[in-house]
Design a protein around this motif. Sequence first.
Motif, PDB file in Angstrom:
ATOM      1  N   ASP A 222     -55.733 -32.260  27.361  1.00  0.00           N
ATOM      2  CA  ASP A 222     -53.964 -32.720  26.714  1.00  0.00           C
ATOM      3  C   ASP A 222     -53.623 -33.222  28.024  1.00  0.00           C
ATOM      4  O   ASP A 222     -53.079 -32.684  28.586  1.00  0.00           O
ATOM      5  CB  ASP A 222     -53.850 -32.100  25.588  1.00  0.00           C
ATOM      6  CG  ASP A 222     -52.915 -31.847  25.294  1.00  0.00           C
ATOM      7  OD1 ASP A 222     -52.530 -34.155  25.647  1.00  0.00           O
ATOM      8  OD2 ASP A 222     -52.066 -32.155  24.939  1.00  0.00           O
ATOM      9  N   GLU A 223     -53.524 -34.605  28.449  1.00  0.00           N
ATOM     10  CA  GLU A 223     -52.857 -35.024  29.421  1.00  0.00           C
ATOM     11  C   GLU A 223     -53.603 -34.286  30.672  1.00  0.00           C
ATOM     12  O   GLU A 223     -52.619 -33.575  31.581  1.00  0.00           O
ATOM     13  CB  GLU A 223     -51.928 -34.957  29.646  1.00  0.00           C
ATOM     14  CG  GLU A 223     -50.922 -36.082  28.052  1.00  0.00           C
ATOM     15  CD  GLU A 223     -50.001 -36.434  28.195  1.00  0.00           C
ATOM     16  OE1 GLU A 223     -49.451 -37.368  29.659  1.00  0.00           O
ATOM     17  OE2 GLU A 223     -49.283 -36.960  27.349  1.00  0.00           O
TER      18      GLU A 223
ATOM     19  N   SER B  93     -50.816 -34.493  21.645  1.00  0.00           N
ATOM     20  CA  SER B  93     -50.850 -33.180  21.267  1.00  0.00           C
ATOM     21  C   SER B  93     -51.589 -32.737  19.878  1.00  0.00           C
ATOM     22  O   SER B  93     -52.076 -31.588  20.009  1.00  0.00           O
ATOM     23  CB  SER B  93     -49.607 -32.677  22.217  1.00  0.00           C
ATOM     24  OG  SER B  93     -49.617 -32.919  22.926  1.00  0.00           O
TER      25      SER B  93
HETATM   26 MG   LIG Z   1     -48.115 -34.105  24.001  1.00  0.00          MG
END
Ligand SMILES: [Mg+2]
Length: 220
Positions: free
Chosen positions: A165-166, A46
């Motif tokens: 992000d994921e 992140s």
């Molecule tokens: Mg993360």
Amino acid sequence: MILQAKSICKSFSNGKNKLSVLSDFSLDVKSGQIITIMGQSGSGKSTALNIIGTLDHPDSGDIILNEKNIQSLDESELSVLRNRDIGFVFQFHHLLPEFSALENVLMPQWINGKDGDNLRATSLFEKMDLSNRISHLPSQLSGGERSRVAVIRALMNQPRLLLADEPTGNLDEKNANKLIDLLCEINEDFQQAIVLTTHNPHVAKIGHKQYILENGSLSE
Ligand SMILES: [Mg+2]
Ligand SMILES: Nc1ncnc2c1ncn2[C@@H]1O[C@H](COP(=O)(O)OP(=O)(O)O)[C@@H](O)[C@H]1O
């Protein structure tokens, strides 16, 4: 090359302890390229995406976006660039609960004082298999549907670079696969570059380039 990260270093200090998160992190993203970054929780995924997306500053190193070193830009120039060229999809997608799916998607344009592009929104809802969910509130959508709405929102301005992000982090396998298939389709249709983080090796496979983030830097 639409984005270059050159020898990025970033550490956080908690009181007197300094935690080095990124050290000599470098990445090149070409137009139309899908890049996946795998890394364990806490490895700095992140942090890296926030820096690439100009939401956070590195301690040292350079971010070159569209051939421009962003260090030479002030905050307002930076935010123009960010709004125009970068789309963000976060794991916790931050949809506004009191607004419909369509309103959530149009909101960034409204905030920037523009008319919402209804036509583009409608065609993206169609593409994402969500045509009949346009007026639903986020609470009336499944997790997979919410993630897809967040992707639509990120794509509204036709950014050259999508940072995810994921995006499949809290989805079951079926919904994760569907989201990934759609991202690949979008990449083929619009030649949008995508940088995606994940801890799922299956998801990482969609990358034209696949990296592992470990000890602060990337390896193939
Ligand atoms: Mg993360
Ligand atoms: N704002 C912050 N202040 C202090 N530490 C932070 C901050 N943001 C992230 N960290 C720490 O940096 C490390 C990497 O975090 P993060 O980039 O969120 O990892 P990942 O996304 O790979 O799980 C973690 O140990 C986290 O606790």
